[in-house]
Design an enzyme around this catalytic site. Sequence first.
Site, PDB file in Angstrom:
ATOM      1  N   ILE A   1      -3.074  -0.838  -4.739  1.00 27.82           N
ATOM      2  CA  ILE A   1      -4.267  -1.391  -5.386  1.00 27.82           C
ATOM      3  C   ILE A   1      -4.996  -0.348  -6.234  1.00 27.82           C
ATOM      4  O   ILE A   1      -5.698  -0.680  -7.172  1.00 27.82           O
ATOM      5  CB  ILE A   1      -5.214  -2.014  -4.321  1.00 27.82           C
ATOM      6  CG1 ILE A   1      -6.257  -2.918  -4.983  1.00 27.82           C
ATOM      7  CG2 ILE A   1      -5.873  -0.932  -3.472  1.00 27.82           C
ATOM      8  CD1 ILE A   1      -7.031  -3.769  -4.015  1.00 27.82           C
TER       9      ILE A   1
ATOM     10  N   LEU B   1       2.227   1.165   5.999  1.00 27.55           N
ATOM     11  CA  LEU B   1       2.191   2.511   6.562  1.00 27.55           C
ATOM     12  C   LEU B   1       0.843   3.172   6.300  1.00 27.55           C
ATOM     13  O   LEU B   1       0.395   3.248   5.161  1.00 27.55           O
ATOM     14  CB  LEU B   1       3.326   3.351   5.976  1.00 27.55           C
ATOM     15  CG  LEU B   1       4.706   2.670   5.969  1.00 27.55           C
ATOM     16  CD1 LEU B   1       5.765   3.617   5.456  1.00 27.55           C
ATOM     17  CD2 LEU B   1       5.090   2.127   7.333  1.00 27.55           C
TER      18      LEU B   1
ATOM     19  N   ASP C   1      -5.635   1.514   5.411  1.00 30.57           N
ATOM     20  CA  ASP C   1      -7.055   1.828   5.555  1.00 30.57           C
ATOM     21  C   ASP C   1      -7.560   1.266   6.891  1.00 30.57           C
ATOM     22  O   ASP C   1      -7.391   0.071   7.154  1.00 30.57           O
ATOM     23  CB  ASP C   1      -7.808   1.155   4.384  1.00 30.57           C
ATOM     24  CG  ASP C   1      -9.208   1.714   4.209  1.00 30.57           C
ATOM     25  OD1 ASP C   1      -9.786   2.179   5.215  1.00 30.57           O
ATOM     26  OD2 ASP C   1      -9.716   1.685   3.074  1.00 30.57           O
TER      27      ASP C   1
ATOM     28  N   GLY D   1       0.851  -1.181   0.000  1.00 29.06           N
ATOM     29  CA  GLY D   1       0.000   0.000   0.000  1.00 29.06           C
ATOM     30  C   GLY D   1       0.883   1.225   0.000  1.00 29.06           C
ATOM     31  O   GLY D   1       0.856   2.032   0.922  1.00 29.06           O
TER      32      GLY D   1
END
EC number: 2.1.1.33
Lengths: 440, 252
Positions: B97, B149, B152, B73
């Site tokens: 993503i 880091l 969500d 991410g």
Amino acid sequence: MGDAQMEEGDNTREIEVAPALIAVDPAQRSVAVAVGSDLRVYDLIGDCPVSLVDDSAKPFHSDSIRAIRYDASGKLFVSAGDDKLVKIWSTDSWFCISSVCCEKRVSAVAVSNDGLFVCFADKFGVVWVVSLKGDAENQALADKKAAPMLAHYCSIITSLEFSPDGRFIVSADRDYKIRVTVVPKNPLDGAHEIQTFCLGHSEYVSCLDFIHSPDYPHGLLISGSGDSTVRLWDVTLGSLLDTCEIGSKFDRRFTFFLKAELSATDGIEEDPCHAVTDLCTCPNGTSVALAVQSLKGIMLLNCNLSAKTLSMAKVVLVEGETLIPTSLGTSLSEGLLWMVTGISKLQGFDHSSLARVRAVSFPEDDGRDAEPVLLRDDEIPGGQKLLERLQGSVSIGNDVFLAASEALKTSMRSLLIKKQYSDEKREFRKRTRNDRKLKH
Amino acid sequence: MIEKETTSTFNKSTGLPRKRFYRARAHSNPLSDSHFPVPLSPSQFDYSLHYPQLVPAASDDDNPKRIQFADIGCGFGGLLVALSTLFPDKLMIGMEIRDKVSEYVKERISALRTTNPGQYQNISVVRTNSMKYIPNYFEKGQLTKMFFLFPDPHFKEKNHRRRVISPHLLDEYAYTLAVGGIIYTITDVEELGEWMKGCLENHPMFEALMEEELENDLVVKLLTSATEEGQKVARNGGQTFQAVYRRIAPPL
């Protein structure tokens, strides 16, 4: 493209049908068939149908059974499915020892080689474990609670298998993955150590089995997939040893069978893909039997454990009737391979849950090329009485199974194959997203 | 005309892509079926495409360089860019993503490579769902550092299974990390911070780094200073919660 056209295929939801399943006691003392929510067992020793006894709060299954199996000793039998119940039966009395509730629908079950743990997998990718320790003595109907053991990330688990040496539990999923996990001392604390992943399939993995012999006690893993291949793996390293393409152009002899069968069954389009739906290692210890979507019979592969190769051996066709097996079963001792076809909830026919059972015998391997023989109905152990019990009826029309195999194909496709949308359609499908709504 | 449009997505003085052209929704559903290409296995990941200078296509090296750091991410790639010069001999990858965001990182890296010849050759980005496909990218024990880091937070309990740190996913991260490898997590959401720490603390294959080790680890400081999210939290005077754990051999 109009909205209505776009919608097509989204709303026409197929009714979910479940394939008929078969399992054979390791010493062939009994045979079990599951069709829909119906579990049918025939006792081959007493030569009589078995009536199951279930005193639990939710007796018997109320929705399609998706997985059945005997444990290695044949003392236990496990059934589970869409009603989110896992039932553990004692095969002595066919009494339900335990009924375990699950949060999600169950898609696969396995029993540890020592018969102490039952594992089951749900549609969200979690594998749960229940301990049977202490149950043998008191035989009490305990309300067992399952503990989560491992998980594939939100993917339907299609098959669960313990390795012959009991070191690993292997799980296969819809996302092309096979995961090999080390079985810990206490599985109830979770199995955190992943030995390896077996990666290479390019469609959902549908079935797993181990092939082993006294010379190769650890055995090799065999997997079948929607990508119409069967693959041979070393589960310690996760290495792919061999790939056998079903109906590849290199095996014209066999594609001939597939093509001929196919055009006879659907006649609409030539389907280039022959999804492998089930596989099991044969009584002779070197062959692997396959059930292939749209093949009226079984395909046999040879597995050479020392050379670590798989090769196409022969096709055993079922003449004179439409029998595309949905499930295969075998007992290691008796030299018989059992197959079943059938589905639950077939629309448009009177009989809602019929099945057809056949058996193939593998003669003693003294003459090298002993041909497998498809047994006639009166040659099957248990004969008419067995068929009446397991099939639900002795004779069943051919058209029923033709319709059944089509319905099953559609249902399995919508369950396991990932939908492909064009860019245009993908944008269209986002139309109800909150951030898109505000723009108008 | 067309040329003007394409160049205007880059900042004239730095040559870097401008973020405003790569805005994306902050959330993405990790449960949905992916429609982007994923390598069938780690051996099919094309290194020469991502690191053309360091891993040329036709290298018949028996022991080629492999990715060692993964930023799961990676967002707009701030950490990758900072790590690139700090560990010039390590290959690293960002996994994101959100399509547009990964596109931004790709442009950012290629711009950095152009303006700083010879540098930033060791970082790259892929658009993927790392919660589903980590084993498709990395072999067992391949990674030495993994970063999570400002993930969500997925506040609702029913969405906790969408969190990128979870007891079951940690099994996969432990598989991917070499013994001694380090997993870095940080968030500005206290509840998520506790969740991530709890998951790691209860996992038999991870142990917390000592206070002293954290102070000596150059990377720990970057968690807040190098990332876009970290800078935002600092600007707003917010708090952060970090958990840094080491992969250990499983107890016998």
